[in-house]
Design an enzyme around this catalytic site. Structure first.
Site, short mmCIF file in Angstrom:
data_model
loop_
_atom_site.label_atom_id
_atom_site.label_comp_id
_atom_site.label_asym_id
_atom_site.label_seq_id
_atom_site.Cartn_x
_atom_site.Cartn_y
_atom_site.Cartn_z
CD GLU A 326 -63.45 -20.23 70.75
OE1 GLU A 326 -62.43 -20.00 70.09
OE2 GLU A 326 -64.28 -21.08 70.42
CG ASP A 400 -58.18 -23.77 68.06
OD1 ASP A 400 -58.64 -24.91 68.08
OD2 ASP A 400 -58.80 -22.80 67.62
CD GLU A 428 -60.72 -23.93 63.00
OE1 GLU A 428 -60.86 -22.79 63.47
OE2 GLU A 428 -60.96 -24.98 63.65
#
Length: 737
Positions: A326, A400, A428
């Site tokens: 990332e 993820d 999240e």
């Protein structure tokens, strides 16, 4: 009675006129009511270390087994042990037992190690095999008096034993005939804080960071001690203080002094501090022109930095690294491997006993292959290439932290490399702080998954605890859900995920239901009419969120960037693998990501028996169907429904299950304090509204592609698709700029 009034100039004067007796009585009653409300008001700060008085009869029984306390205070950890026992016993039993030096009556509690307590030494208990963290709790006879001993080989083990003993009391377990022995194979049990130096918490939904860097090192907030106590109560022994997207300033002298101060608070509770480090720090704070891990100057810089840290913090734990993922810098920027980068840092830490946790969460937008395959493709060839003090930190699934993923294929695939589990405790992708989603079943499901790597029974738990391949360096990491909110986690029920993570890090074979019951009793009380329905509700919650967000193996359908709410239509990201359409691949004909042997062949990364099951559309579990297969909307499911009808059924069932949870909670008013009850009630209402949003937006979008009618009896989405597509959320918490 005197009253206070004011004269013409506003000065206070005594008014000697009598106050009516009735008014006095009313005021006293109001004060008593207000005082009682204050006394019973709770804000969640105590978490599960809620040492409120037990029922009188139960407390009286326990007091017979707690007539005196023999606990040393020669070290900071021993002082912490003594303080916790006095706090816990005093709160639960109404009065703490007296501290004494010799056993003079029945019911003494003796704590210590053979080295610190002559009494423990005299008992000749087998503590040698307990290890640093292990403990035993045993009913014994000392000088003719029956009592209880809590012993370990080291002080930290005794501390863990004390918390276990207090847990027995909190949950009203019998303590008359105890013979408990606990140890753990998981050497490192860490919380990873994604906290930035400016106080923002990435993917945090409980306010700002609890680390007040501006006031450190001088002001040590008492909350830091409570944080350490809480972690020690569930066996967590390490904390990574800063975000994996690390800022290099954390390695400067200014911040290392602050880290030293926190380490001093945590040390008595057996907690070491670790730091996330930016791979390019030699350039950014060291003034070098390169961060090449094979460059001698770079290697020297890291050795000098490690020496500097250990001079300040002799028990510093080590480094956590996110590299070449990332956009983060890493060794591949210089044509080097992950092993080259990790080993350079490992060599710098090795003289001090430090370790490197190197994250395997890597993917590149230039790689056009299935993103789910990239971590395996990069790290599998490096098996055995890492130093002995390197742990490869692997997320539970290959994408993820989705509501459900199959286990990461790296587990079981690298027998010569110790792998560290990485779970996400913060939600999240699971509704943030307002959705009740107990993650114990998710953690348990992953740990119990059979990799079949060395035959049947090669579970993920046996990989990460070292049993399967004989590794001594083992660990588990949880991305923390902690913030500056008074209740620590943004909601009372989110505290259960912190608790469940810690308990499973200590023992990966524990039952998530048993953990939920334990937490409920410690957090709210032992009212059976409350405990069972709440535990049932918690155990239902994870499957409910999978149904209303990502049923049948769908994944990564959330809003872009902020990850709030559904956006299955989104194709606008700067890279394809950040968009939902990349993952569901829905069109008029069908839906799902083909990872079978005729697709991306991600199934080949699993051991052959597992690969064969996932590859076969007739054998793959329904829970992973669309993870591994692209199927027509009319595909006939095991239930007899078409795939489209089954999807609608799951989406609707998820909403219905949230309604059931809300109805259950509605029947429990009056069983706990009004403050915590009301907060959970409001959050469940939010969850029901947002579950409906997830269901309706998802169905509206997929129906726009397939043009199929809804199954009979299922309501249409409340709004047209354009309504959901027009929603915007520019300031979602936990996202950052």
């Amino acid at each position: 009675m005197l009253a206070i009034t004011a004269d013409a100039e506003g000065r206070a004067v005594r008014d000697r006129r009598p106050v009516p007796v009735g008014l006095v009585a009313a005021l006293l009653a109001l004060l008593a009511l207000f005082g009682a409300r204050l006394a019973h008001a709770e804000d969640g700060y105590e978490l599960w270390l809620r040492y409120h008085a037990l029922p009188a009869a139960q407390a009286a029984t326990y007091r017979d087994h707690a007539s005196q306390l023999l606990a040393g205070d020669a070290t900071p950890t021993q002082q912490a042990i003594r303080q916790e026992l006095l706090r816990g016993l005093g709160g639960l039993l109404g009065k703490a037992p007296p501290l004494e030096d010799t056993v003079t009556r029945d019911g003494a509690i003796v704590v210590g190690t053979p080295a610190s307590s002559p009494l423990v030494a005299r008992l000749k208990l087998d503590t040698a095999g307990l290890g640093h963290d292990g403990y035993l709790i045993r009913s014994v006879v000392i000088d003719g008096h029956p009592g209880t001993v809590i012993a370990g080989q080291d002080d930290v083990g005794v501390l863990y034993g004390v918390f276990h003993f207090l847990r027995l009391l909190q949950t009203e377990q019998p303590i008359a005939q105890l013979d408990l022995r606990q140890s753990t194979r998981m050497k490192l049990r860490l919380l990873d804080h994604w906290d930035n130096l400016d106080g923002h918490v990435e993917r945090g939904y409980a306010g700002a960071s609890i680390w007040d860097w501006q006031k450190l090192p001088d002001w040590l907030d008492p909350r830091y001690t409570d944080y350490a106590r809480t972690n020690a109560s569930i066996g967590i022994n390490g904390t990574v203080l800063n975000n994996v997207n690390a800022q290099p300033a954390i390695l400067t002298p200014l911040y290392l002094d602050k880290v030293k101060a926190l380490a001093g608070v945590f040390r008595p509770y057996g907690i070491r501090v670790y730091l996330s480090v930016r791979f390019s720090a030699p350039i950014e704070v060291g003034g070098l022109k390169t961060a090449d891990p094979l460059d001698p100057q770079v290697r020297r810089w890291w050795r000098d930095k490690a020496d500097e840290i250990y001079r300040l913090i002799p028990d510093f734990g080590g480094f956590l690294v996110k590299a070449n993922s990332e956009g983060q810098p890493g060794p591949q920027d210089y044509g080097r491997s992950h092993a080259d980068g990790a080993n350079m840092l490992a060599d710098a830490l090795a003289p001090h006993g430090g370790i490197v946790m190197w994250r395997a969460f890597v993917y590149s937008q230039t790689n056009v292959d299935d993103r789910a395959k990239q971590a395996y493709a990069e790290f599998k060839p490096l098996d055995g290439a890492f130093r002995d003090n390197v742990l490869l930190q692997v997320k539970n699934g290959p994408i993820d932290f989705q509501p459900r993923e199959p286990f990461n294929p790296l587990f079981g695939a690298m027998p010569r490399t110790p792998l560290m589990m990485e779970f996400q405790v913060t939600k999240e992708y699971l509704g943030f702080a307002t959705h009740l989603v107990y993650l114990g079943p998710l953690f348990e499901e992953t740990l119990a998954a059979d990799t079949m790597a060395r035959g049947k029974g090669s579970t993920v738990a046996k990989v990460v605890d070292g049993e399967l391949d004989g590794h001594a360096l083992t660990g588990m990491a949880g991305v923390a859900n902690i913030g500056a909110d008074r209740d620590w986690c943004g909601s009372d029920f989110d505290q259960a995920n912190w608790y469940a993570y810690g308990r499973l890090a200590w023992d990966p074979t524990l039952s998530s239901r048993a953990i939920a019951e334990e937490w409920t009793r410690m957090t709210f009380g032992n009212d059976e009419a409350f405990v069972k329905p709440v535990v049932d509700m918690m155990m239902l919650s994870r499957e409910a969120v999978v149904d209303y967000m990502t049923p049948l193996g769908l994944h990564h359908l959330m809003g872009h960037g902020h990850h709030y709410g559904p956006e299955p239509w989104d194709a606008s990201g700067p890279r394809a693998d950040w968009t939902p359409v990349y993952y569901h691949r829905a069109d008029k004909q069908g839906i799902g990501f083909d990872r079978s042997s005729t697709g991306s062949n991600a199934v080949a990364q699993y051991a052959p028996p597992v690969a064969a099951q996932f590859d076969d559309v007739r054998r793959v579990p329904d829970a992973y169907l669309l993870w591994f297969h692209h199927l027509p909307w009319t595909y006939r499911m095991r239930s007899g429904h078409t795939l489209w009808d089954e999807l609608v059924t799951h989406y609707t069932r998820g909403v219905d299950d949230v309604k059931k949870m809300r109805e259950t909670w509605g029947r429990l008013d009056g069983h706990i304090d009004a403050e915590r009850y009301r907060k959970a009630a409001v959050f469940l209402a939010i969850q029901q509204k947002e579950a409906q949003w997830w269901r309706d937006a998802s169905i509206a979008y997929f129906q726009s592609l397939n043009g199929l009618p809804l199954p009979a009896g299922y309501p249409a989405p409340e709004h047209p698709l354009a309504y959901y597509q027009a929603l915007r959320f520019p300031y979602v918490p936990g996202h950052g700029p």
